[in-house]
Design a protein around this motif. Structure first.
Motif, PDB file in Angstrom:
ATOM      1  N   VAL A 143       0.847  -1.196   0.000  1.00  0.00           N
ATOM      2  CA  VAL A 143       0.000   0.000   0.000  1.00  0.00           C
ATOM      3  C   VAL A 143       0.881   1.244   0.000  1.00  0.00           C
ATOM      4  O   VAL A 143       2.028   1.215   0.462  1.00  0.00           O
ATOM      5  CB  VAL A 143      -0.941   0.044   1.226  1.00  0.00           C
ATOM      6  CG1 VAL A 143      -1.852  -1.159   1.259  1.00  0.00           C
ATOM      7  CG2 VAL A 143      -0.139   0.157   2.524  1.00  0.00           C
ATOM      8  N   GLU A 193       1.139   4.317   1.933  1.00  0.00           N
ATOM      9  CA  GLU A 193       0.614   4.823   3.199  1.00  0.00           C
ATOM     10  C   GLU A 193       0.366   6.327   3.132  1.00  0.00           C
ATOM     11  O   GLU A 193      -0.603   6.833   3.697  1.00  0.00           O
ATOM     12  CB  GLU A 193       1.583   4.495   4.333  1.00  0.00           C
ATOM     13  CG  GLU A 193       1.691   2.999   4.602  1.00  0.00           C
ATOM     14  CD  GLU A 193       2.385   2.713   5.914  1.00  0.00           C
ATOM     15  OE1 GLU A 193       1.696   2.734   6.944  1.00  0.00           O
ATOM     16  OE2 GLU A 193       3.614   2.498   5.889  1.00  0.00           O
ATOM     17  N   TYR A 194       1.267   7.015   2.484  1.00  0.00           N
ATOM     18  CA  TYR A 194       1.099   8.426   2.193  1.00  0.00           C
ATOM     19  C   TYR A 194       2.051   8.761   1.059  1.00  0.00           C
ATOM     20  O   TYR A 194       2.698   7.856   0.511  1.00  0.00           O
ATOM     21  CB  TYR A 194       1.346   9.310   3.429  1.00  0.00           C
ATOM     22  CG  TYR A 194       2.584   8.970   4.222  1.00  0.00           C
ATOM     23  CD1 TYR A 194       3.833   9.483   3.881  1.00  0.00           C
ATOM     24  CD2 TYR A 194       2.506   8.134   5.344  1.00  0.00           C
ATOM     25  CE1 TYR A 194       4.971   9.175   4.608  1.00  0.00           C
ATOM     26  CE2 TYR A 194       3.639   7.822   6.081  1.00  0.00           C
ATOM     27  CZ  TYR A 194       4.870   8.345   5.714  1.00  0.00           C
ATOM     28  OH  TYR A 194       5.986   8.034   6.444  1.00  0.00           O
ATOM     29  N   LYS A 246       5.605   7.009   0.268  1.00  0.00           N
ATOM     30  CA  LYS A 246       5.805   6.004   1.307  1.00  0.00           C
ATOM     31  C   LYS A 246       5.030   4.739   0.955  1.00  0.00           C
ATOM     32  O   LYS A 246       3.805   4.711   1.029  1.00  0.00           O
ATOM     33  CB  LYS A 246       5.348   6.530   2.663  1.00  0.00           C
ATOM     34  CG  LYS A 246       5.398   5.500   3.793  1.00  0.00           C
ATOM     35  CD  LYS A 246       6.811   5.001   4.068  1.00  0.00           C
ATOM     36  CE  LYS A 246       6.822   4.065   5.263  1.00  0.00           C
ATOM     37  NZ  LYS A 246       8.170   3.515   5.522  1.00  0.00           N
ATOM     38  N   SER A 267       4.611   0.529   1.692  1.00  0.00           N
ATOM     39  CA  SER A 267       4.863  -0.447   2.752  1.00  0.00           C
ATOM     40  C   SER A 267       4.168  -1.763   2.420  1.00  0.00           C
ATOM     41  O   SER A 267       3.137  -1.795   1.732  1.00  0.00           O
ATOM     42  CB  SER A 267       4.345   0.063   4.102  1.00  0.00           C
ATOM     43  OG  SER A 267       4.980   1.257   4.481  1.00  0.00           O
ATOM     44  N   TYR A 286      -4.884   8.597   0.755  1.00  0.00           N
ATOM     45  CA  TYR A 286      -4.013   7.600   1.385  1.00  0.00           C
ATOM     46  C   TYR A 286      -4.624   7.144   2.712  1.00  0.00           C
ATOM     47  O   TYR A 286      -5.355   7.916   3.349  1.00  0.00           O
ATOM     48  CB  TYR A 286      -2.634   8.202   1.642  1.00  0.00           C
ATOM     49  CG  TYR A 286      -1.880   8.626   0.399  1.00  0.00           C
ATOM     50  CD1 TYR A 286      -1.326   7.689  -0.466  1.00  0.00           C
ATOM     51  CD2 TYR A 286      -1.712   9.984   0.085  1.00  0.00           C
ATOM     52  CE1 TYR A 286      -0.623   8.089  -1.597  1.00  0.00           C
ATOM     53  CE2 TYR A 286      -1.014  10.384  -1.042  1.00  0.00           C
ATOM     54  CZ  TYR A 286      -0.477   9.430  -1.877  1.00  0.00           C
ATOM     55  OH  TYR A 286       0.215   9.821  -2.997  1.00  0.00           O
ATOM     56  N   PRO A 287      -4.310   5.907   3.155  1.00  0.00           N
ATOM     57  CA  PRO A 287      -3.537   4.884   2.448  1.00  0.00           C
ATOM     58  C   PRO A 287      -4.364   4.259   1.326  1.00  0.00           C
ATOM     59  O   PRO A 287      -5.593   4.235   1.376  1.00  0.00           O
ATOM     60  CB  PRO A 287      -3.231   3.868   3.546  1.00  0.00           C
ATOM     61  CG  PRO A 287      -4.383   3.987   4.479  1.00  0.00           C
ATOM     62  CD  PRO A 287      -4.760   5.438   4.480  1.00  0.00           C
ATOM     63  N   CYS A 288      -3.667   3.737   0.301  1.00  0.00           N
ATOM     64  CA  CYS A 288      -4.370   3.114  -0.818  1.00  0.00           C
ATOM     65  C   CYS A 288      -3.558   1.926  -1.324  1.00  0.00           C
ATOM     66  O   CYS A 288      -2.332   1.961  -1.360  1.00  0.00           O
ATOM     67  CB  CYS A 288      -4.609   4.121  -1.932  1.00  0.00           C
ATOM     68  SG  CYS A 288      -3.124   4.754  -2.708  1.00  0.00           S
TER      69      CYS A 288
END
Length: 339
Positions: free
Chosen positions: A19, A21-22, A25, A27, A69-71
């Protein structure tokens, strides 16, 4: 979670997916995997998934602004079917399939969201069939025939596959990219006419019937307009994620008007997802055809990709966003995620 697979229990203790996260970023996160299936669903395990250096990096960087986000993220994958619902007719456990699935270890998909990959084809090669299918939309829609030369700007993964695909269809293809390593890769794949800039082709101005812009660069679009023949076509395949030049719109309109050029979007979703009456061409037909051409050696993918563990996704997206990856595209290997 226990899933019966031909009498053999498959234990799904967790599911993992990538994903954003922002902004900037990425993860690998864990989630609960629900194993209840409807009649037309199946559960599959991802073998390999491929990263889009266009759509995914656009979401990672949030070029347009407004990303939520998150996506989750992802472009396509090759998966092994583990379990099928009672209404599934074309797939069974053990089948290897291609799907536009996300970067996710276990996936629940419907029957019309997957196709079989060619028998004996490497999953790493099959998943790359996603890319030639993008520019097949231009090949299907263009009125320019192989008697005229074609020029492709941008030799990232989309442009590289586009140039090979058009060459496979009999066109005399010229390809341009300022990066030497991309031109070397293109030559390795069998493309002979590669150049660092359109200025090197000034002697051929007015000869090209079709320009296919795959870089998303504003200047490339403007320069292509000047090299096409009168009445030619310009297909915009590369997404113009952000402004890359200070161009006055009047200049653009004037160039279009004076050259009689037809400009259109090369977005693949102008085609239906599946074949329809009076419309035999579709995205899934393009996926199938692209995999067949790769499997037959008509499109070369050897040596153009690098493989990474999904656990290193943060570094992968950071490198892609900065243009630091060595190869043209990146795959995630889900089979060896715990090694």
């Amino acid at each position: 979670y226990n899933i019966e697979n031909g009498g053999m229990p498959v234990i799904l203790e967790k599911n993992r997916k990538i994903v954003f996260e922002y902004q900037k970023k990425a993860s690998l996160v864990e989630e609960i995997f629900e194993n209840e299936l409807s009649q037309n669903e199946m559960i599959a395990k991802t073998i390999v998934s491929v990263v889009s250096t266009g759509s995914e990096i656009g979401g990672y960087m949030d070029y347009y602004g407004g990303m939520q986000y998150p996506c989750p993220t992802g472009y396509a994958g090759v998966l092994e079917v583990l379990k099928t619902g009672s209404g599934i007719n074309n797939f069974r456990p053990g089948d290897l399939i291609f799907s536009q699935s996300p970067h996710q270890e276990y996936v629940r998909i419907k029957e019309d969201e997957a196709v079989h990959i060619p028998t004996g084809m490497k999953p790493e090669h099959a998943v790359l069939g996603r890319f030639p299918a993008v520019s097949m939309t231009t090949m299907i829609n263009t009125k320019i025939r192989p008697t005229e030369p074609v020029i492709v700007t941008g030799l990232g993964i989309i442009g590289l596959m586009c140039a090979q695909m058009m060459q496979c269809c009999g066109y005399n293809v010229y390809a341009v990219d300022p990066l030497e390593k991309r031109r070397i890769t293109a030559n390795m794949c069998g493309l002979k006419n590669t150049f660092s800039s359109l200025s090197e082709l000034s002697s051929m101005t007015g000869n090209f019937g079709l320009g296919i812009e795959c870089s998303g660069n504003d200047n490339a679009t403007m320069d292509l307009l000047k090299i096409l023949r009168k009445g030619g076509e310009l297909s915009l395949v590369g997404v113009p994620w952000r402004s890359t030049a200070d161009i006055k719109v009047n200049q653009l309109f004037r160039d279009i008007f004076n050259s009689y050029v037809t400009i259109y979007s090369g977005w693949e979703w102008s085609l239906p997802l599946h074949d329809q009456d009076f419309q035999p061409n579709s995205n899934f037909r393009s996926f199938i055809t692209a995999m067949e051409w790769i499997n037959d050696g008509k499109i070369n993918v050897e040596g153009i990709y690098e493989v990474h563990n999904p656990k290193g996704c943060c570094k992968v997206y950071d490198s892609l966003s900065k243009g630091l990856t060595e190869k043209t595209c990146v795959l995630f290997d889900w089979q060896n995620i715990d090694n």
